[in-house]
Design an enzyme around this catalytic site. Sequence first.
Site, PDB file in Angstrom:
ATOM      1  N   ASP B 204       5.027   2.322   2.018  1.00 17.14           N
ATOM      2  CA  ASP B 204       5.369   1.445   3.126  1.00 17.14           C
ATOM      3  C   ASP B 204       6.144   0.227   2.635  1.00 17.14           C
ATOM      4  O   ASP B 204       5.857  -0.311   1.570  1.00 17.14           O
ATOM      5  CB  ASP B 204       4.054   1.007   3.800  1.00 17.14           C
ATOM      6  N   GLU B 246       9.761   4.233   2.936  1.00 20.67           N
ATOM      7  CA  GLU B 246      10.004   3.641   4.232  1.00 20.67           C
ATOM      8  C   GLU B 246      10.827   2.404   3.991  1.00 20.67           C
ATOM      9  O   GLU B 246      10.318   1.394   3.503  1.00 20.67           O
ATOM     10  CB  GLU B 246       8.697   3.281   4.938  1.00 20.67           C
TER      11      GLU B 246
END
Lengths: 421, 546, 234
Positions: B204, B246
């Site tokens: 992330d 991401e």
Amino acid sequence: MAEESVLRDDFLRQLISVGEVDILVGLATHNNAKTVGPVVKAIQAGILTYFPRERAAIINADGGSRDGTPDLVTRVSIDDARPAGNLRTLRTLHSISTHYGNGPSGSALRTILAAAELLRAKACAVISPESVNIEPDWISRLLRPIYNENFDLVLPLYRRHKFEGLLMRNVIYPMTRSLYGCRIREPYATEFGFSGRLGSDFVNRDIWSHEMARSGPELPLTVAAMTGGYRLYQSFLGTKAPMDRGSNDLVPALRHTVGALFWSLQPNFAVWSASPNSQPVPTVGPESEVALEPVRVNRKRLRDAFLTGVAELDPVFRSILSPSTLAELQQIAGRSEDDFRYPAELWVKTVYEFAVSYHKSVMSRDHIIQALAPLYRGRMFSFLAENRNGSAEDIEHNIETLCGEFERLRPYLLKMWNGGE
Amino acid sequence: MTLNNDVLWYKDAVIYQVHVRSFYDKNGDGVGDFQGLAEKLDYLQDLGINAIWLMPFFPSPLRDDGYDIADYRSVHPAYGTLEDFQAFLAAAHERDIRVIIEMVLNHTSDQHPWFQESRSSPDNPRRDWYVWGATDTGYKGTRIIFVDTEMSNWAWDPVSKSYYWHRFFSHQPDLNYDNPSVREEMWNVMKFWLEMGVDGFRLDAVPYLVEREGTSCENLPETHAILKELRSKLDEQFPGRMLLAEANQWPADLRPYFGDGDEFHMAFHFPLMPRMFMGLKLEDRKPITEILQQTPEIPAGCQWCMFLRNHDELTLEMVTDAERDYMYDMYAEEKSMRLNVGIRRRLAPLLDNDRRRIELMNGMLMSLPGTPIIYYGDEIGMGDNIDLGDRNGVRTPMQWTGGWNGGFSAAEPEKLSLPLILHPVYGYPAVNVLAQKRSEHSLLSWMQHIVSVRRSTPVFGSGTIEFLYPANHRILAYVRQLGKETILVVNNLSGAAQAVELDLRQYKGNILIEMSGRNIFPRVGDLPYLLTMGPYQFYWFRLRRI
Amino acid sequence: MRDMIVSELTQAMQELARGFAHFLPRLIVMLIIAFVGWVIAYILKVVLRAILRLAQFDKLSESAGAAHLLTQAALPSSTELLSRFGFWVAWLGFLLLGVSVLGIAGLQEHISNFFLFLPRLFVALVIVFFGLLAASFFSRAALLAAVNANLPSPRLLSLSIRTIIIVFVLSMVFEELGVGEQTMLVTFGTAFGAVMLGFAIAFGLGGQRLAQRFLERRFLPGTKEEKEDELPPL
């Protein structure tokens, strides 16, 4: 008569690829390479600025240019196969071209109208390839009233010199106004916008076999809008570009405007014989902005042309004009240059009698239109003399008076129209 | 373990993104759990997917839906135990389904013991694990991501009387990656899960790991160095596992995250997704072809990750202002549908629940180059609830049946973590798995079919793409090729029937075989290949020379 | 003698009576033919008129300018004219047919000549009609063009064109009718030559500047023209 197809097969294939559009800009060209580049650039910028989300197409109907005009037009296409550098646009912009054949220039508008109908364009504009002073916001001014406010025909208003466009101010404007009840300053325009509704009504009318519609369908389009219950609008565009001389020669100009107007009288008899009162049309911008700087005009030649006309065309005028009108013309022809006046009433009677003769085909209709040229020049001479030192208001007042004359004498037109002569 | 040994498995995968909390509640406490997820693996196997991406399930105060992690080595008690997770993992692997989990590297929850220690005293050994500042003026050039909620990237900590750095919510302090012990500890965390058997991580917020004064603090070379280090350790110790980045960036800025095939295996293609929606609304392929033209080549072992919708808002950061305005006006008329720089809605409502458009979008998702991700619920056309705050509107419980709580949980409805959708069109009585299983023509059945067609060939996952540019701009057509296999994809982005002429001269002599119904189309000749397409229709043709 | 006279008279009377008896039926037949012919011709006229009206022949001739010509010549409309013409030709034909029945020697030949002549006459009439039309149209076109182009002596130009066309038409007509072919040819040649010579001289002397201006305008586009009076009308 078998319906000839207006659209060539290759053009049809291009149209299939363009598909349905919201905005269509038509461009009728013939060897306009000198000026068309900046014009299409401005059109492209106008579309991208004012209609970035709408599906748009530029349709070029070309009369067989040999100078690469169509290439200049199609070059402004924006699509993914040819990335347009730093131009960031939401969608594809098609610019396609077709050769409308060897027909008269009216075929170009017909092609554009037919394309607009096939593409189900909601708002269309026609731009002259010679309008070098076009600004991108012309696109907005011509199309927004149609696209956003459901108007059907947007005609331009220009800033003009006070002695420019006199045919418009001396015949076309007052006559359409008094007969069809719409105060449209430029009923014959090289730039205008129209709705898909009006366009497809007009293109499907049974008029295209007539020479008049084929050579100059612009004015009939305006008349169709005026008489068909469509909503008209005027948009101020700024200074009018000086037009190519060829299209500004008097006799062709008369054919496209006066001829078309005369021609429209018969099918629309029911409208103008019902004596409509003229109504102002929604307008944005000044209605008549005029420039006043002096221009050099060879007025003597105008008068000479008138005198020659009256003297030499006597047998022709005998068939067209009533004896009293002809006598009056001969009488003013006899006056000295300083006393020469072609009064408004006589001018209106002249025009109306020409219109009736045109209707009755007392001779070849084209000859009737040609015969008006020397008389128009006489009227010009008179107009210039009357307004030489006139201010914008004076000229406006004079035009208003002339409009009044056209309206007042409408019964005269009606009487002669119905008269069995 | 029955998994095959293909180290490039992610290239041919079809990934299913799921939130444990919202999928299936086995123990009836109102919150989905791993036992429930394991029970629904058969459903996922039927759907045809072969990888699951789990959203964060770690212990967390759940102030950012689990992205605020308080303990990296455990499972949130509401979802079950670590044993439950292991059982689920084994069951998934039995079905040849890989499992990708979230790894939030950039920040922790402010409830994490590390942060508690760090803030407790400037002398604490963990003080240096976070980014502290005496003022809130450092790293001025850094943008704020959650513009709707945060005023600054610095937050005042009353305990230690100084400012700490956070790129996301102020309760998510950023870890200090300049500290080697942080890096070491995070690798240990990853190792913990890798040893357990997870097949990959979605990392992330990777662009934000390292801060440097005078930069935007995004995509810094130091960040890439850290990521490369992680990758080399992964390859060394756990070959065949995958890292997914991401990073909501332009394709050209994303490219460095693949390195020379030595950084990430996969990365999300963020800019493409809004443009697919845009192209559909504009009925114009230009936005899609343009972004793919701008997409750089990536190393051979790397892959793009494609998605239509996910647990976040439909992000509009990677579009121009004009495009963003257009997207807002077209897809989020109501202000409440907008969040941050995006649109918080699900696929079906975005597409007006138009089956043809949903199919077309999924068809493009499955046929453009990359690995597709299906967001849970979108395979049955679930709706959203924009009255729920933040992004919870697109995270409501899965709708299994038309019965009690939509078959999601036996708990009292009031106890559910999020309420079910009750909308007359999208609500669970109308949209649920059970009903769709029973219909051959349901969206779910169609999805099963298209996934199976997609997985019938490796061309979609690994093949090259070459765009055809037919004059009709409503048609998006491309040729996918891998080895001797060639597939022609033609999509009609328009709501009206279209005729299109395709230039297929280089495939002259081939016969077209439509892949869904296996019907034969005429042989390609010298003339442009004429196809007529129904509204929003698409074709996948296998080209065969017989 | 008297008997002889009487018998001769009687014989003559008888012959006359016989002759009359012989002639009377023919006369009756002729009258019948004339009457039937009249009826047929009348029907023909009505039918022709209907067809022409249906085909909007009036409009056609109107746009060709013929209607005006007819009005000027105080003639009925072109439809009426053509149908009347058809009537007379048909009835005349029947009358002559009737006369030929009378069997009067010598007349037969003339009548058959007339029938042979009839199509030529018709063609000649058509030529005259369209010739006059063309003369009127082109002369007026020239007149208008000359006036609008500010050329000198427009009427003379117009008249010349009309004359040439009419002379040309007449020569065609006479040739068609076969009357004085040689004479007409010579007359036409002389007249045409004279007019052309006139033109040549006129243009040579008077049109020098005109020709120069024309050539300049055509081939030297840079040449500035005096165009100030041409204010853009639109």
